[in-house]
Design a protein around this motif. Structure first.
Motif, PDB file in Angstrom:
ATOM      1  N   ALA A  17     -19.099   9.166 -33.676  1.00 22.30           N
ATOM      2  CA  ALA A  17     -20.116   9.869 -34.459  1.00 22.30           C
ATOM      3  C   ALA A  17     -21.344  10.104 -33.596  1.00 22.30           C
ATOM      4  O   ALA A  17     -21.691   9.280 -32.748  1.00 22.30           O
ATOM      5  CB  ALA A  17     -20.497   9.060 -35.699  1.00 22.30           C
ATOM      6  N   THR A  18     -22.004  11.228 -33.806  1.00 24.78           N
ATOM      7  CA  THR A  18     -23.230  11.531 -33.076  1.00 24.78           C
ATOM      8  C   THR A  18     -24.400  10.782 -33.698  1.00 24.78           C
ATOM      9  O   THR A  18     -24.325  10.301 -34.836  1.00 24.78           O
ATOM     10  CB  THR A  18     -23.524  13.034 -33.105  1.00 24.78           C
ATOM     11  OG1 THR A  18     -23.834  13.408 -34.462  1.00 24.78           O
ATOM     12  CG2 THR A  18     -22.338  13.838 -32.595  1.00 24.78           C
ATOM     13  N   GLU A  19     -25.503  10.713 -32.955  1.00 22.98           N
ATOM     14  CA  GLU A  19     -26.707  10.078 -33.489  1.00 22.98           C
ATOM     15  C   GLU A  19     -27.183  10.803 -34.740  1.00 22.98           C
ATOM     16  O   GLU A  19     -27.635  10.174 -35.704  1.00 22.98           O
ATOM     17  CB  GLU A  19     -27.805  10.066 -32.427  1.00 22.98           C
ATOM     18  CG  GLU A  19     -27.521   9.162 -31.253  1.00 22.98           C
ATOM     19  CD  GLU A  19     -28.655   9.156 -30.259  1.00 22.98           C
ATOM     20  OE1 GLU A  19     -29.763   9.614 -30.611  1.00 22.98           O
ATOM     21  OE2 GLU A  19     -28.444   8.703 -29.120  1.00 22.98           O
ATOM     22  N   ALA A 305     -31.882   1.660 -32.095  1.00 16.98           N
ATOM     23  CA  ALA A 305     -31.019   1.611 -30.909  1.00 16.98           C
ATOM     24  C   ALA A 305     -29.648   2.200 -31.227  1.00 16.98           C
ATOM     25  O   ALA A 305     -28.694   1.472 -31.493  1.00 16.98           O
ATOM     26  CB  ALA A 305     -30.890   0.177 -30.422  1.00 16.98           C
ATOM     27  N   LEU A 306     -29.564   3.512 -31.196  1.00 14.69           N
ATOM     28  CA  LEU A 306     -28.334   4.195 -31.596  1.00 14.69           C
ATOM     29  C   LEU A 306     -27.369   4.436 -30.445  1.00 14.69           C
ATOM     30  O   LEU A 306     -26.245   4.884 -30.665  1.00 14.69           O
ATOM     31  CB  LEU A 306     -28.683   5.525 -32.276  1.00 14.69           C
ATOM     32  CG  LEU A 306     -29.527   5.401 -33.544  1.00 14.69           C
ATOM     33  CD1 LEU A 306     -29.821   6.776 -34.116  1.00 14.69           C
ATOM     34  CD2 LEU A 306     -28.832   4.539 -34.579  1.00 14.69           C
ATOM     35  N   ASP A 307     -27.782   4.142 -29.236  1.00  8.70           N
ATOM     36  CA  ASP A 307     -26.891   4.259 -28.082  1.00  8.70           C
ATOM     37  C   ASP A 307     -26.136   2.968 -27.819  1.00  8.70           C
ATOM     38  O   ASP A 307     -25.267   2.915 -26.960  1.00  8.70           O
ATOM     39  CB  ASP A 307     -27.678   4.632 -26.825  1.00  8.70           C
ATOM     40  CG  ASP A 307     -27.832   6.139 -26.676  1.00  8.70           C
ATOM     41  OD1 ASP A 307     -27.060   6.867 -27.312  1.00  8.70           O
ATOM     42  OD2 ASP A 307     -28.720   6.565 -25.927  1.00  8.70           O
ATOM     43  N   GLY A 308     -26.477   1.920 -28.548  1.00 12.65           N
ATOM     44  CA  GLY A 308     -25.863   0.623 -28.310  1.00 12.65           C
ATOM     45  C   GLY A 308     -26.615  -0.161 -27.255  1.00 12.65           C
ATOM     46  O   GLY A 308     -27.340   0.396 -26.435  1.00 12.65           O
ATOM     47  N   GLY A 309     -26.461  -1.490 -27.280  1.00 12.11           N
ATOM     48  CA  GLY A 309     -27.142  -2.316 -26.290  1.00 12.11           C
ATOM     49  C   GLY A 309     -27.143  -3.775 -26.683  1.00 12.11           C
ATOM     50  O   GLY A 309     -26.599  -4.170 -27.707  1.00 12.11           O
TER      51      GLY A 309
END
Length: 414
Positions: A17-19, A305-309
């Motif tokens: 899924a996109t942001e 933080a939608l890119d993960g981390g």
């Protein structure tokens, strides 16, 4: 885009899924979260937080002691002071110990079709090596079962509650990254590290975004002291109070030789002198955060933080063992306890009282000598602009926690 997560970017599957899609569903409250571990202290607070934000929360829980999952969760919402279980919370009777989550094939696929994001909070927090098989089952093998489900579902984001102590045996700075670590202080730290690596590899392969949240030692609510569990920071204090009360009773019963043999004496007001040396690193400390800070930080990081981390949810200031002892002695009217370097307690020099205290608190010994410093740069970049900060663990907060602990009889049945 903040904090690109390198273990998502390689030749695995496409991101699910996109942001824009994720934020759109969250804004409209159309996101359905599957939550594990809601019968635990952190889990039930996350369930409450998500329900107050208007999300649909599906709690996976199993019966225990002849109590149905719904009754277990309802009792915890009652403990939190909620007016009944929120209508947006659903209970699914399942079992992470089983590859099919304890569900029928139809229920498994029905659940998979409805879940957007997963929050995995369930774990075994035991430290004991003799429980290794049990801890590995709960923290590693059961994670595989949940990740298998995530892969078969429409889940696009996996939120994993780990621990800052997955950093393992090290001194100094512990970064907010996945590091190859081979040495640990106990099986809990080891299995949480292995679980992080497992989650990262599987989510990367399946194209599922992953956030790893690493809290330090979580205590009760900073404003009320309210907590469900009296382990971690509470346990050594509980032991000291137990020993004080035990020998005070013997003292009152005129069996003074028992207390005197242990080196304990009492003043006219009942104050106890208990000479105990506690080994502590001069430059170390105990990193303590309240549960209300944890939930606020989790929510902010999840939203941003939608890119993960990887994110350390920690206190900027650790509490020295000396300060913790001072708070304990002041509140419970005890003297004689002191923090000393390990070299000041040579082998064979411990008193009977020190040996007894050490036996009770051995599993926490390393945390009293901890010199790990948790870098929280990534987390702070999200939390600071939102005004979310961890309160200093001072005597006022300690007193609230202890008042609640005493009122709750330290979690023991009346």
């Amino acid at each position: 885009r903040i904090f690109a997560c390198p273990f998502l970017h390689h030749n695995g599957g496409d991101i699910r899924a996109t942001e824009i899609e994720i934020t759109g569903k969250r804004r409209s409250k159309n996101t359905c979260f599957l939550l594990t571990g809601a019968t635990g202290f952190l889990g039930i607070h996350l369930a409450e937080m998500l329900s107050k934000q208007g999300y649909t929360v599906i709690i996976l829980a199993r019966p225990r002691d002849n109590t149905a999952p719904k009754e277990r969760i309802q009792a915890l919402f009652d403990w939190l002071g909620s007016d009944g279980m929120p209508s947006c919370v659903q209970i699914v009777a399942g079992d992470l110990n089983r590859a099919d989550l304890g569900l029928s094939l139809a229920d498994y696929h029905r659940l998979a079709a409805g879940v957007d994001e997963i929050i995995h909070c369930a774990s075994d927090t035991s430290f004991s090596e003799r429980k290794r098989a049990q801890i590995e089952k709960a923290n590693v093998e059961n994670l595989h079962h949940l990740l298998d489900f995530a892969a078969k579902s429409r889940c696009c984001f996996f939120h994993f509650i780990s621990t800052a102590y997955a950093a393992g045996k090290r001194r100094g700075i512990c970064p907010e990254t996945l590091k190859d670590t081979r040495s640990f202080f106990n099986v809990y730290e080891e299995t949480k590290h292995r679980a992080e690596v497992t989650a990262a590899a599987r989510c990367r392969r399946e194209g599922i975004r992953l956030n790893i949240y690493r809290p330090s030692i979580v205590y009760g609510n900073s404003r009320t002291g309210k907590t469900l569990r009296f382990n971690a920071m509470y346990y050594p204090v509980k032991i000291l109070v137990f020993l004080k009360n035990l020998y005070h009773q013997k003292h009152q019963e005129q069996t003074r030789e028992s207390a005197e043999k242990m080196g304990i004496s009492f003043g006219p007001d009942g104050a106890a002198h208990m000479p105990i040396r506690i080994e502590a690193a001069p430059s170390g400390g105990i990193n303590l955060i309240p549960v209300d800070f944890f939930t606020a930080a989790f929510s902010a990081i999840m939203d941003t933080a939608l890119d993960g981390g990887v994110f350390h949810i920690t206190n900027d200031t650790s509490t020295s063992v000396s300060d913790f002892i001072h708070y304990t002695q002041t509140y419970f009217h005890i003297t004689g306890i002191q923090a000393v370097p390990a070299e000041d307690v040579p082998p064979g020099t411990q008193s009977s009282l020190e040996i007894l205290f050490s036996r009770y608190t051995e599993i926490y010994r390393q945390y009293m000598q901890d010199e790990r410093i948790f870098d929280n740069t990534r987390a702070a970049a999200i939390l600071n602009p939102k005004g979310i900060s961890c309160p200093d663990f001072d005597y006022r907060i300690f007193s609230r926690c202890m008042q609640y602990a005493e009122a709750a009889n330290w979690g023991n049945p009346s």
